[in-house]
Design an enzyme around this catalytic site. Structure first.
Site, PDB file in Angstrom:
ATOM      1  N   GLN A 244       5.899  -6.793  -6.917  1.00  0.00           N
ATOM      2  CA  GLN A 244       5.635  -5.464  -7.475  1.00  0.00           C
ATOM      3  C   GLN A 244       5.826  -4.344  -6.465  1.00  0.00           C
ATOM      4  O   GLN A 244       5.877  -3.171  -6.849  1.00  0.00           O
ATOM      5  CB  GLN A 244       4.236  -5.411  -8.085  1.00  0.00           C
ATOM      6  CG  GLN A 244       3.098  -5.544  -7.085  1.00  0.00           C
ATOM      7  CD  GLN A 244       1.736  -5.653  -7.772  1.00  0.00           C
ATOM      8  OE1 GLN A 244       1.330  -6.720  -8.216  1.00  0.00           O
ATOM      9  NE2 GLN A 244       1.014  -4.539  -7.856  1.00  0.00           N
TER      10      GLN A 244
ATOM     11  N   CYS B 128       0.714  -4.425 -11.548  1.00  0.00           N
ATOM     12  CA  CYS B 128       0.368  -5.828 -11.806  1.00  0.00           C
ATOM     13  C   CYS B 128       0.247  -6.106 -13.300  1.00  0.00           C
ATOM     14  O   CYS B 128       0.641  -7.175 -13.768  1.00  0.00           O
ATOM     15  CB  CYS B 128      -0.946  -6.161 -11.112  1.00  0.00           C
ATOM     16  SG  CYS B 128      -2.314  -5.094 -11.616  1.00  0.00           S
TER      17      CYS B 128
ATOM     18  N   HIS C 217      -7.136  -6.764 -10.992  1.00  0.00           N
ATOM     19  CA  HIS C 217      -5.758  -7.176 -10.730  1.00  0.00           C
ATOM     20  C   HIS C 217      -5.264  -8.119 -11.822  1.00  0.00           C
ATOM     21  O   HIS C 217      -5.902  -9.129 -12.103  1.00  0.00           O
ATOM     22  CB  HIS C 217      -5.694  -7.856  -9.355  1.00  0.00           C
ATOM     23  CG  HIS C 217      -4.318  -8.280  -8.954  1.00  0.00           C
ATOM     24  ND1 HIS C 217      -3.247  -7.410  -8.954  1.00  0.00           N
ATOM     25  CD2 HIS C 217      -3.823  -9.475  -8.555  1.00  0.00           C
ATOM     26  CE1 HIS C 217      -2.163  -8.056  -8.560  1.00  0.00           C
ATOM     27  NE2 HIS C 217      -2.486  -9.315  -8.317  1.00  0.00           N
TER      28      HIS C 217
ATOM     29  N   ASN D  69       1.094 -14.780  -9.039  1.00  0.00           N
ATOM     30  CA  ASN D  69       0.908 -13.403  -8.609  1.00  0.00           C
ATOM     31  C   ASN D  69       2.258 -12.686  -8.576  1.00  0.00           C
ATOM     32  O   ASN D  69       3.308 -13.314  -8.793  1.00  0.00           O
ATOM     33  CB  ASN D  69       0.236 -13.374  -7.217  1.00  0.00           C
ATOM     34  CG  ASN D  69      -0.494 -12.075  -6.946  1.00  0.00           C
ATOM     35  OD1 ASN D  69      -0.401 -11.133  -7.742  1.00  0.00           O
ATOM     36  ND2 ASN D  69      -1.210 -12.010  -5.845  1.00  0.00           N
TER      37      ASN D  69
END
Ligand SMILES: *[C@@H]1O[C@H](CO)[C@@H](O)[C@H](O)[C@H]1NC(C)=O
Ligand SMILES: *[C@@H]1O[C@H](CO)[C@@H](O)[C@H](O)[C@H]1NC(C)=O
Ligand SMILES: *[C@@H]1O[C@H](CO)[C@@H](O)[C@H](O)[C@H]1NC(C)=O
Length: 346
Positions: A134, A140, A289, A313
């Site tokens: 990102q 996110c 997140h 992630n």
């Protein structure tokens, strides 16, 4: 004159709190880190950034020393976010604010009748695209949302298509998403639903900025969404059933601690291979997140079972276990992993 200047300068530096001397022994490591991650700083900014980096490095080394003495279950490592303070990191990157949905949505509740397998890993079934990055943008939420959609599109079509976060960033503002300054996975799904489609990354590439206007191209409908399903709030049992039955599911966690920012993996000691699963007394249930739950599993070592979630992630493959984290599962909703879970229905 020079002496007076130096004194004045010294005073100024002291006032700004910049007196901590840089460690000359780290010169080479600093240059290597900068070149590895293509970092460049204008003039005076470099010393301040290096000071932050040195401080992070020392904390990482201290943690790993303690880990080697058996005090922690996982190691940390320097990564491309090493020049950010904890505060800067959280401000820049953790772009998810918890809320409960006011839009109409389905509720996925745990069912006693539903038996789940002991372990699930959708990566092995072809449902998961490569780990993304990102950058310095709190997007996110968009990465979490595309991840869930990518899995379900694969289930439907048998084709793994990388979907566009930039499409979500540029086009879902009117639903309350705020580009690089945070957003919601549910509202991203809502956008795809209202818009009647989402573009692929290929035709709508990621830019890590939120200043461009919407360029959705209706000729490239790479994903659809007919409804949004929320996982019963706080229920890891429901989340397990959703992950097992549906595919990758969007989740939110508290990623605000230093340990999360620099999480790396398990110990190199083979005898303790179950280690590496993240748990921390600094993890709260205040989620901030967005991530993607792509499976779960259990490690059995030395007569001890440790269950974990496998979360994807969007901080590149440098972070964690090739971009993933194994997070302690079945321990009172650790890090809030089941607090704000959702998935789209195609
Ligand atoms: C999609 O999901 C259904 C139901 O969960 C399953 O039966 C089917 O095999 C899946 N398709 C693919 C391509 O994985
Ligand atoms: C999305 O829906 C449209 C219209 O119903 C359809 O033409 C298209 O094939 C769908 N795309 C996917 C990826 O399911
Ligand atoms: C660990 O899990 C296995 C398989 O589910 C089970 O048979 C075993 O009793 C568990 N061990 C402990 C110590 O809980």
């Amino acid at each position: 004159m020079l002496g007076a200047m130096a004194m004045l300068l010294g005073l100024l530096l002291a006032l700004l709190g910049c007196t901590a001397a840089l460690d000359p022994a780290l010169e080479e490591a600093w240059e290597g880190w900068k070149s590895l991650h293509a970092k460049e700083y204008p003039g005076e900014a470099e010393a301040a950034r290096r000071e932050v980096w040195e401080k992070n490095l020392r904390r990482i080394q201290q943690h790993n020393l303690e880990e080697s003495q058996g005090q922690h279950a996982f190691r940390l490592a320097m990564n491309h976010y090493g020049d950010l303070t904890d505060e800067e990191f959280n401000q820049l990157l953790n772009g998810f604010t918890p809320m409960w949905q006011e839009e109409p949505a389905l509720l996925f509740q745990p069912s006693v009748a539903l038996k789940t397998p002991a372990q699930v890993d959708w990566r092995a079934k072809g449902y998961v695209t490569p780990v993304k990055n990102q950058g310095h943008c709190g997007s996110c939420w968009a990465f979490s949302a595309t991840g869930a959609l990518e899995g379900l599109v694969f289930n439907r079509t048998g084709k793994l298509v990388v979907l566009s976060e930039q499409n979500l960033i540029d086009c879902s503002r009117k639903l309350g998403n705020n580009g690089c300054h945070g957003g919601y996975m549910t509202r991203a799904f809502q956008y795809v639903h209202d818009n009647g489609g989402l573009n692929s990354e290929h035709i709508y590439p990621y830019m890590a900025t939120d200043t461009s206007s919407c360029r959705y191209d209706p000729r490239d409908r790479a994903a659809n969404c007919s409804a949004i399903s929320l996982v019963a709030q706080g229920s890891e049992a429901a989340l397990e059933q959703a992950v097992a039955a549906v595919g990758p599911v969007s989740v939110a966690v508290d990623a605000s601690s230093f340990y999360f920012h620099f999480y790396k993996s398990g110990t190199v000691l083979l005898l303790m291979a179950w280690m590496g699963i993240f748990s921390s007394m600094f993890c709260s249930q205040r989620v901030n997140h967005g991530m993607l739950a792509v499976g779960y599993g259990m490690s059995q070592e030395h007569g001890r079972n440790v269950s974990y979630w496998i979360l994807k992630n969007s901080w590149s493959e440098v972070w964690g276990e090739q971009g993933y984290i194994r997070l302690l599962k079945g321990a009172d909703n650790h890090c809030g992993v089941a607090s704000q879970a959702s998935f789209p229905v195609l």
